[in-house]
Design a protein around this motif. Structure first.
Motif, PDB file in Angstrom:
ATOM      1  N   TYR A 178      38.016 -30.012 -80.234  1.00 45.86           N
ATOM      2  CA  TYR A 178      38.275 -28.585 -80.188  1.00 45.86           C
ATOM      3  C   TYR A 178      37.945 -28.001 -78.820  1.00 45.86           C
ATOM      4  O   TYR A 178      37.130 -28.538 -78.062  1.00 45.86           O
ATOM      5  CB  TYR A 178      37.418 -27.849 -81.234  1.00 45.86           C
ATOM      6  CG  TYR A 178      37.530 -28.405 -82.624  1.00 45.86           C
ATOM      7  CD1 TYR A 178      38.659 -28.164 -83.407  1.00 45.86           C
ATOM      8  CD2 TYR A 178      36.508 -29.175 -83.170  1.00 45.86           C
ATOM      9  CE1 TYR A 178      38.766 -28.682 -84.695  1.00 45.86           C
ATOM     10  CE2 TYR A 178      36.593 -29.695 -84.452  1.00 45.86           C
ATOM     11  CZ  TYR A 178      37.733 -29.442 -85.203  1.00 45.86           C
ATOM     12  OH  TYR A 178      37.832 -29.956 -86.468  1.00 45.86           O
ATOM     13  N   ILE A 179      38.572 -26.854 -78.554  1.00 44.73           N
ATOM     14  CA  ILE A 179      38.151 -26.003 -77.447  1.00 44.73           C
ATOM     15  C   ILE A 179      37.953 -24.610 -78.036  1.00 44.73           C
ATOM     16  O   ILE A 179      38.911 -23.956 -78.457  1.00 44.73           O
ATOM     17  CB  ILE A 179      39.183 -25.957 -76.307  1.00 44.73           C
ATOM     18  CG1 ILE A 179      39.422 -27.358 -75.731  1.00 44.73           C
ATOM     19  CG2 ILE A 179      38.696 -25.012 -75.198  1.00 44.73           C
ATOM     20  CD1 ILE A 179      40.477 -27.402 -74.633  1.00 44.73           C
ATOM     21  N   PHE A 180      36.698 -24.177 -78.121  1.00 44.52           N
ATOM     22  CA  PHE A 180      36.387 -22.832 -78.594  1.00 44.52           C
ATOM     23  C   PHE A 180      36.650 -21.839 -77.467  1.00 44.52           C
ATOM     24  O   PHE A 180      36.289 -22.093 -76.306  1.00 44.52           O
ATOM     25  CB  PHE A 180      34.920 -22.730 -79.020  1.00 44.52           C
ATOM     26  CG  PHE A 180      34.603 -23.446 -80.304  1.00 44.52           C
ATOM     27  CD1 PHE A 180      34.671 -22.779 -81.513  1.00 44.52           C
ATOM     28  CD2 PHE A 180      34.237 -24.781 -80.298  1.00 44.52           C
ATOM     29  CE1 PHE A 180      34.381 -23.434 -82.702  1.00 44.52           C
ATOM     30  CE2 PHE A 180      33.940 -25.441 -81.473  1.00 44.52           C
ATOM     31  CZ  PHE A 180      34.013 -24.765 -82.693  1.00 44.52           C
ATOM     32  N   VAL A 181      37.239 -20.708 -77.800  1.00 48.05           N
ATOM     33  CA  VAL A 181      37.547 -19.681 -76.805  1.00 48.05           C
ATOM     34  C   VAL A 181      36.906 -18.366 -77.255  1.00 48.05           C
ATOM     35  O   VAL A 181      37.219 -17.840 -78.333  1.00 48.05           O
ATOM     36  CB  VAL A 181      39.070 -19.483 -76.643  1.00 48.05           C
ATOM     37  CG1 VAL A 181      39.356 -18.490 -75.516  1.00 48.05           C
ATOM     38  CG2 VAL A 181      39.765 -20.817 -76.371  1.00 48.05           C
ATOM     39  N   TYR A 182      35.995 -17.846 -76.427  1.00 52.07           N
ATOM     40  CA  TYR A 182      35.320 -16.575 -76.696  1.00 52.07           C
ATOM     41  C   TYR A 182      35.487 -15.645 -75.501  1.00 52.07           C
ATOM     42  O   TYR A 182      35.435 -16.088 -74.345  1.00 52.07           O
ATOM     43  CB  TYR A 182      33.827 -16.785 -76.952  1.00 52.07           C
ATOM     44  CG  TYR A 182      33.505 -17.172 -78.368  1.00 52.07           C
ATOM     45  CD1 TYR A 182      33.047 -16.234 -79.289  1.00 52.07           C
ATOM     46  CD2 TYR A 182      33.676 -18.485 -78.800  1.00 52.07           C
ATOM     47  CE1 TYR A 182      32.759 -16.602 -80.604  1.00 52.07           C
ATOM     48  CE2 TYR A 182      33.390 -18.850 -80.107  1.00 52.07           C
ATOM     49  CZ  TYR A 182      32.936 -17.905 -81.006  1.00 52.07           C
ATOM     50  OH  TYR A 182      32.656 -18.261 -82.307  1.00 52.07           O
ATOM     51  N   ALA A 183      35.678 -14.380 -75.775  1.00 54.21           N
ATOM     52  CA  ALA A 183      35.765 -13.367 -74.726  1.00 54.21           C
ATOM     53  C   ALA A 183      34.412 -12.702 -74.548  1.00 54.21           C
ATOM     54  O   ALA A 183      33.614 -12.607 -75.497  1.00 54.21           O
ATOM     55  CB  ALA A 183      36.811 -12.321 -75.090  1.00 54.21           C
ATOM     56  N   LYS A 184      34.152 -12.237 -73.337  1.00 50.16           N
ATOM     57  CA  LYS A 184      32.968 -11.388 -73.142  1.00 50.16           C
ATOM     58  C   LYS A 184      33.156 -10.107 -73.951  1.00 50.16           C
ATOM     59  O   LYS A 184      32.242  -9.631 -74.622  1.00 50.16           O
ATOM     60  CB  LYS A 184      32.825 -11.061 -71.656  1.00 50.16           C
ATOM     61  CG  LYS A 184      31.774 -10.005 -71.325  1.00 50.16           C
ATOM     62  CD  LYS A 184      30.368 -10.528 -71.474  1.00 50.16           C
ATOM     63  CE  LYS A 184      29.337  -9.521 -70.953  1.00 50.16           C
ATOM     64  NZ  LYS A 184      29.385  -9.362 -69.504  1.00 50.16           N
ATOM     65  N   SER A 185      34.381  -9.554 -73.898  1.00 48.11           N
ATOM     66  CA  SER A 185      34.703  -8.359 -74.675  1.00 48.11           C
ATOM     67  C   SER A 185      36.173  -8.395 -75.064  1.00 48.11           C
ATOM     68  O   SER A 185      37.041  -8.118 -74.239  1.00 48.11           O
ATOM     69  CB  SER A 185      34.395  -7.082 -73.883  1.00 48.11           C
ATOM     70  OG  SER A 185      34.888  -5.943 -74.568  1.00 48.11           O
ATOM     71  N   LYS A 186      36.444  -8.743 -76.304  1.00 47.18           N
ATOM     72  CA  LYS A 186      37.826  -8.765 -76.780  1.00 47.18           C
ATOM     73  C   LYS A 186      38.423  -7.356 -76.755  1.00 47.18           C
ATOM     74  O   LYS A 186      39.620  -7.174 -76.480  1.00 47.18           O
ATOM     75  CB  LYS A 186      37.851  -9.330 -78.207  1.00 47.18           C
ATOM     76  CG  LYS A 186      39.226  -9.752 -78.703  1.00 47.18           C
ATOM     77  CD  LYS A 186      39.084 -10.467 -80.028  1.00 47.18           C
ATOM     78  CE  LYS A 186      40.414 -10.916 -80.585  1.00 47.18           C
ATOM     79  NZ  LYS A 186      40.235 -11.634 -81.873  1.00 47.18           N
ATOM     80  N   LYS A 187      37.590  -6.356 -77.012  1.00 54.66           N
ATOM     81  CA  LYS A 187      38.053  -4.968 -76.970  1.00 54.66           C
ATOM     82  C   LYS A 187      38.528  -4.603 -75.570  1.00 54.66           C
ATOM     83  O   LYS A 187      39.562  -3.936 -75.398  1.00 54.66           O
ATOM     84  CB  LYS A 187      36.927  -4.024 -77.401  1.00 54.66           C
ATOM     85  CG  LYS A 187      37.329  -2.550 -77.396  1.00 54.66           C
ATOM     86  CD  LYS A 187      36.179  -1.659 -77.817  1.00 54.66           C
ATOM     87  CE  LYS A 187      36.621  -0.189 -77.887  1.00 54.66           C
ATOM     88  NZ  LYS A 187      37.147   0.305 -76.598  1.00 54.66           N
ATOM     89  N   TYR A 188      37.787  -5.045 -74.560  1.00 56.19           N
ATOM     90  CA  TYR A 188      38.177  -4.757 -73.175  1.00 56.19           C
ATOM     91  C   TYR A 188      39.544  -5.372 -72.877  1.00 56.19           C
ATOM     92  O   TYR A 188      40.398  -4.733 -72.257  1.00 56.19           O
ATOM     93  CB  TYR A 188      37.124  -5.316 -72.213  1.00 56.19           C
ATOM     94  CG  TYR A 188      37.389  -4.999 -70.754  1.00 56.19           C
ATOM     95  CD1 TYR A 188      36.861  -3.864 -70.173  1.00 56.19           C
ATOM     96  CD2 TYR A 188      38.167  -5.858 -69.972  1.00 56.19           C
ATOM     97  CE1 TYR A 188      37.104  -3.566 -68.844  1.00 56.19           C
ATOM     98  CE2 TYR A 188      38.418  -5.561 -68.639  1.00 56.19           C
ATOM     99  CZ  TYR A 188      37.881  -4.420 -68.076  1.00 56.19           C
ATOM    100  OH  TYR A 188      38.136  -4.131 -66.758  1.00 56.19           O
ATOM    101  N   LEU A 189      39.760  -6.613 -73.314  1.00 59.77           N
ATOM    102  CA  LEU A 189      41.051  -7.274 -73.087  1.00 59.77           C
ATOM    103  C   LEU A 189      42.181  -6.507 -73.765  1.00 59.77           C
ATOM    104  O   LEU A 189      43.264  -6.338 -73.196  1.00 59.77           O
ATOM    105  CB  LEU A 189      41.007  -8.712 -73.597  1.00 59.77           C
ATOM    106  CG  LEU A 189      40.023  -9.665 -72.917  1.00 59.77           C
ATOM    107  CD1 LEU A 189      40.091 -11.043 -73.576  1.00 59.77           C
ATOM    108  CD2 LEU A 189      40.294  -9.779 -71.433  1.00 59.77           C
TER     109      LEU A 189
END
Length: 407
Positions: A178-189
């Motif tokens: 797997y490659i897990f993908v997390y944003a610092k702030s999904k709301k910002y994106l």
């Protein structure tokens, strides 16, 4: 939100604050390239390396990729994948205390990962993203602590990388990771309307051919289209560009195919679109017009992206581009020749092994990471990554050999 508890968690939750800041010491005999380029390879305990880099890079990193120990229990590799090395045991004894002597391998792995993930989050810019490679051994635990540290709402995807079938498996062939993908702030994106796309396979070859033909024939798009069809015809049936052969029309902007003007799913808007010759309203497609507002339709017509039929008795067609001439100013921001990346992909694990064999003449260590896979995923997230002064942090969180690479 569910949280995970384990022996030693209380001791490591705030440990990142106890790690002192350090100065990096350059090693000239191991260095190469421009010293002012900003590229670094830092050797040492990765926790100390991250704390040393934090004052310079906090809040600035666009993308972080980490390849931590998978915790398979294998202690015979070039590094200890059981999180059981003397260095880790010593660190656990100092930080966790007496309990560290009785931790099982999952407890040790979680104790090792937690403070490092907390620090990594501090490196990310508001639009930054973390990528984590893992397999089934720790994926369930990883998801829980990543949710805890980054926030469940900032989870983006768990990519599945199929690497090939294992024919000696006793039950099922588990050949994926797997490659897990997390944003610092999904709301910002979302607020910035960030959209991730990957390049359509075969599109770059068609673009190159279009530019070549444009150089030969100028604005004679009839000749360009004839030669585009010959180009497709001459391709091997398995060539990735072959599947795009419907894109066989050309204009000053690029290579396109005709597409219908109907609203997807039906029940679209209906308004008058005047035919330029007959001056009468064109027939409205059964599903309604593709564009919700007449102003958008007028803009598409003005930009030459709508093609009218001979008269108003048939609806016009729209141009759907595969590639557009990047040299034209108006096309610089076009997201053409790209598509959504799926969460599952196949790439044989032998590719990276063969590359190592070509470099070293032997296989110096098992299970090398495939640089092409990582670069594709990174470029999907940041398509202009390599042309911007963005920072990329790659950390190899391994038990014996710990590095933090900044490029």
């Amino acid at each position: 939100m569910p949280t995970l508890n384990w022996i030693g968690k209380a001791a490591v939750e705030k440990h990142h604050k106890e790690v002192p800041f350090r100065l990096l010491e350059p090693v000239s005999e191991l260095s190469c390239g421009d010293p002012d380029s900003g590229n670094l390879i830092v050797q040492g305990d990765n926790l100390h390396a991250l704390k040393a880099l934090l004052p310079r890079y906090a809040g600035q990193v666009k993308c972080i990729y980490i390849d931590p120990p998978y915790n398979t229990g294998n202690e015979g590799w070039v590094y200890n994948d059981n999180v059981n090395s003397p260095e880790i045991r010593k660190w656990l004894g100092e930080v966790v205390g007496k309990e560290g002597e009785t931790l099982d391998r999952h407890d040790r792995w979680l104790c090792m990962m937690y403070p490092r993930l907390v620090l990594l989050k501090q490196f990310l810019a508001d639009d930054g993203v973390l990528l984590v490679s893992l397999d089934d051994n720790e994926s369930a635990n990883a998801k829980l602590i990543l949710n805890e540290i980054f926030g469940e709402g900032n989870f983006i995807a768990q990519l599945v990388w199929e690497k090939g079938r294992k024919n000696d498996a006793k039950f099922f062939s588990v050949g994926h990771e797997y490659i897990f993908v997390y944003a610092k702030s999904k709301k910002y994106l979302k607020d910035k309307n960030v959209i991730w796309r990957k390049e359509k396979e075969g599109a770059s070859e068609i673009y190159d051919e279009y530019i070549r033909l444009k150089g030969l024939f100028g604005d004679d798009f009839g000749l360009i289209e004839e030669n585009l069809k010959l180009f497709y015809k001459g391709l091997d049936k398995n060539h990735p560009s072959k599947k795009h052969s419907r894109y066989n029309k050309a204009d000053a902007n690029g290579v396109w195919r005709d597409d219908n003007m109907s609203w997807p799913g039906g029940n679209g808007p209906k308004y008058d679109v005047i035919h330029p010759v007959t001056k009468k309203p064109c027939v409205v497609p059964e599903g309604g017009w593709r564009y919700s507002k007449k102003e958008k339709m007028d803009l598409m017509i003005a930009e030459g992206k709508v093609v009218f039929r001979e008269d108003h008795t048939q609806p016009p067609i729209r141009k759907t581009y595969l590639v557009r001439d990047k040299r034209l100013q108006e096309n610089n921001d076009e997201d053409i020749g790209r598509e959504v990346m799926g969460s599952y992909f196949y790439r044989s694990g032998l590719q990276a092994v063969n590359e190592l064999m070509n470099i070293f003449g032997e296989k110096p260590f098992p299970n090398p990471k495939d640089k092409d896979v990582i670069s594709v995923v990174v470029k999907d997230i940041w398509p202009r990554f390599y042309s911007l002064a963005s920072t990329f942090l790659l950390t190899r969180l391994v038990s014996n050999h710990r590095y933090a690479d900044v490029a």
